[in-house]
Design an enzyme around this catalytic site. Structure first.
Site, short mmCIF file in Angstrom:
data_model
loop_
_atom_site.label_atom_id
_atom_site.label_comp_id
_atom_site.label_asym_id
_atom_site.label_seq_id
_atom_site.Cartn_x
_atom_site.Cartn_y
_atom_site.Cartn_z
N GLY A 45 72.49 32.89 45.15
CA GLY A 45 73.61 31.97 44.94
C GLY A 45 74.61 31.85 46.10
N LEU A 96 76.60 37.70 49.57
CA LEU A 96 76.22 37.22 51.06
C LEU A 96 77.35 37.40 51.97
CD1 LEU A 96 73.81 34.42 50.62
CD2 LEU A 96 73.10 36.75 51.11
C1 Y12 Z 1 73.45 38.44 40.23
C2 Y12 Z 1 74.40 39.15 41.11
C3 Y12 Z 1 75.08 38.18 42.22
C4 Y12 Z 1 74.80 36.94 42.30
C5 Y12 Z 1 75.30 36.26 43.43
C6 Y12 Z 1 74.60 36.00 44.51
N1 Y12 Z 1 74.31 36.88 45.43
C7 Y12 Z 1 73.35 36.82 46.55
O1 Y12 Z 1 72.78 35.85 46.61
C8 Y12 Z 1 73.29 38.00 47.15
C9 Y12 Z 1 72.44 38.15 48.36
C10 Y12 Z 1 72.50 39.28 49.24
C11 Y12 Z 1 71.09 39.26 50.02
C12 Y12 Z 1 71.01 40.38 50.90
O2 Y12 Z 1 69.93 40.22 51.79
C13 Y12 Z 1 70.21 40.03 53.12
O3 Y12 Z 1 71.37 39.61 53.64
C14 Y12 Z 1 69.06 39.72 53.85
C15 Y12 Z 1 71.99 41.38 50.84
O4 Y12 Z 1 71.69 42.28 52.05
C16 Y12 Z 1 72.65 42.63 53.05
O5 Y12 Z 1 73.81 42.40 52.91
C17 Y12 Z 1 71.98 43.31 54.28
C18 Y12 Z 1 73.17 41.37 50.24
C19 Y12 Z 1 73.42 40.42 49.33
C20 Y12 Z 1 73.94 36.42 41.61
C21 Y12 Z 1 73.25 37.24 40.52
CO CO Z 2 79.31 36.00 46.40
#
Ligand code: Y12
Ligand code: CO
Length: 172
Positions: A45, A96
């Protein structure tokens, strides 16, 4: 369009986003640029304010039962309004804009969402599970709210300490 993820504690994340009035080429280019950025950074997201644009826009691409994140399941949400919410659920959320931090957050289990698509068509979506959680997380971004704001005060203090330390180490 060259977009970059805005990271906490950047003040832009606290801005309230504004309604989209024009469903034009500029909007389509923004949506088209947000998608690859979200995929490259392993996101499911992404709100426009996370790339510094205070407009009521977010995109979601929830993986299917096999864990596949197919573009067919991409949802582009503009000018959202949540009309009904019920039940309770808890999920370990990440963002993110808050790298390397995940925490259990309580949300509504079900909701009804009214929104517009990229052409300005009015749409309604009934959501549960991960989709419902993701909608609430992204909707909060449009109000300048981050998931870390929902932590208890002791957990928040611990987070601030650890996050600052990690930021300093990143800069070294
Ligand atoms: C459930 C809970 C939260 C959401 C909101 C959307 N959140 C994300 O898309 C989070 C993504 C995310 C990805 C990561 O990976 C990389 O950056 C490679 C991450 O890792 C680091 O920070 C190193 C953290 C978060 C939707 C549904
Ligand atoms: Co967010």
């Amino acid at each position: 369009m060259n977009l970059k993820i805005v990271e906490y504690p950047d003040k832009r994340l606290r801005q309230k986003s504004e309604k989209v009035e024009n469903f034009n080429k500029e909007l389509h280019e923004l949506l088209d640029a947000m998608y690859p950025l979200m995929i490259e950074t392993n996101g499911i997201g992404l709100a426009a304010i996370q790339v510094g644009i205070p407009k009521e826009i977010f995109i979601l691409n929830i993986p299917d039962e096999e864990g596949e994140q197919s573009k067919e399941n991409l949802i582009e949400i503009i000018n959202p309004v949540i009309s009904e919410k019920k039940g309770e659920t808890t999920y370990q959320e990440g963002c993110l804009s808050v790298p390397n931090f995940y925490e259990d957050i309580h949300r509504y289990e079900f909701l009804t969402l009214h929104y517009q698509d990229r052409e300005g068509n009015t749409c309604t979506l009934e959501a549960d599970g991960l989709l419902s959680i993701a909608i609430q997380h992204e909707y909060d971004h449009l109000l300048g709210i981050l998931f870390i704001d929902k932590l208890s005060s002791s957990r928040r203090r611990k987070f601030e300490k650890e996050y600052k330390k990690a930021q300093k180490e990143k800069k070294r």
